[in-house]
Motif scaffolding. Structure first.
Motif, PDB file in Angstrom:
ATOM      1  N   SER A   7       0.858  -1.185   0.000  1.00  0.00           N
ATOM      2  CA  SER A   7       0.000   0.000   0.000  1.00  0.00           C
ATOM      3  C   SER A   7       0.892   1.231   0.000  1.00  0.00           C
ATOM      4  CB  SER A   7      -0.928   0.008   1.220  1.00  0.00           C
ATOM      5  OG  SER A   7      -0.172   0.050   2.415  1.00  0.00           O
ATOM      6  N   GLY A   8       0.260   2.389  -0.181  1.00  0.00           N
ATOM      7  CA  GLY A   8       1.001   3.638  -0.099  1.00  0.00           C
ATOM      8  C   GLY A   8       1.339   4.292  -1.418  1.00  0.00           C
ATOM      9  N   GLY A   9       1.016   3.624  -2.509  1.00  0.00           N
ATOM     10  CA  GLY A   9       1.270   4.233  -3.804  1.00  0.00           C
ATOM     11  C   GLY A   9       0.331   5.393  -4.070  1.00  0.00           C
ATOM     12  N   GLY A  10       0.598   6.108  -5.161  1.00  0.00           N
ATOM     13  CA  GLY A  10      -0.257   7.226  -5.529  1.00  0.00           C
ATOM     14  C   GLY A  10       0.386   8.087  -6.575  1.00  0.00           C
ATOM     15  N   LEU A  11      -0.226   9.242  -6.795  1.00  0.00           N
ATOM     16  CA  LEU A  11       0.263  10.219  -7.763  1.00  0.00           C
ATOM     17  C   LEU A  11       0.944  11.355  -7.011  1.00  0.00           C
ATOM     18  CD1 LEU A  11       0.414  11.414 -10.632  1.00  0.00           C
ATOM     19  CD2 LEU A  11      -1.854  12.413 -10.202  1.00  0.00           C
ATOM     20  N   VAL A  12       2.156  11.688  -7.438  1.00  0.00           N
ATOM     21  CA  VAL A  12       2.918  12.730  -6.765  1.00  0.00           C
ATOM     22  C   VAL A  12       3.683  13.530  -7.822  1.00  0.00           C
ATOM     23  CG1 VAL A  12       4.920  11.229  -6.370  1.00  0.00           C
ATOM     24  CG2 VAL A  12       4.522  13.170  -4.849  1.00  0.00           C
ATOM     25  N   GLN A  13       3.946  14.782  -7.523  1.00  0.00           N
ATOM     26  CA  GLN A  13       4.741  15.600  -8.433  1.00  0.00           C
ATOM     27  C   GLN A  13       6.228  15.284  -8.286  1.00  0.00           C
ATOM     28  OE1 GLN A  13       3.654  19.732  -7.679  1.00  0.00           O
ATOM     29  NE2 GLN A  13       2.186  19.666  -9.369  1.00  0.00           N
ATOM     30  N   ALA A  14       6.969  15.540  -9.330  1.00  0.00           N
ATOM     31  CA  ALA A  14       8.417  15.348  -9.278  1.00  0.00           C
ATOM     32  C   ALA A  14       8.991  16.140  -8.103  1.00  0.00           C
ATOM     33  CB  ALA A  14       9.054  15.795 -10.586  1.00  0.00           C
TER      34      ALA A  14
END
Length: 124
Positions: A7-14
């Protein structure tokens, strides 16, 4: 046998950070060397990091050294991957894996048990 759930994935900015968590159940967690792998679209699954049974030894692939930190808490049956300074090229599905035999190894065929993966996407 051990069961693994990431778990813990997602969308993040550079430049951002994420912490991946792998929860283990079944056999004694400290019986296993643990690793993180990732697979980008259209590419082979590749090694990211590995940690010995009690966390004494750690090994990273060159592309994540200084940015990612692998750790484990055997009392909580949990593996972690702290990812800082993320780059678009880190975008992939991340998998945790357990290895029954001793010794660190970056070869995915050496790992006996795998989780289902968690998606990490890094936007530029």
């Amino acid at each position: 046998q051990v069961q693994l759930v990431e778990s813990g994935g997602g969308l993040v900015q550079a430049g951002g950070s994420l912490r991946l968590v792998c929860a283990a159940s079944g056999r004694t967690f400290s019986d296993y060397v643990m690793g993180w792998f990732r697979q980008a679209p259209g590419k082979e699954r590749e090694f990211v990091a590995t940690i010995s049974r009690f966390g004494v030894s750690i090994y990273y692939t060159d592309s994540v050294k200084g940015r990612f930190t692998i750790s484990r808490d055997n009392a909580k049956n949990t593996l972690y991957l702290q990812m800082n300074s993320l780059k678009p090229e880190d975008t992939a599905v991340y998998y945790c894996a357990a290895k029954s035999t001793s010794g660190l190894n970056s070869n995915r065929s050496s790992y006996d048990y795998w989780g289902q993966g968690t998606q990490v996407a890094v936007s530029s």
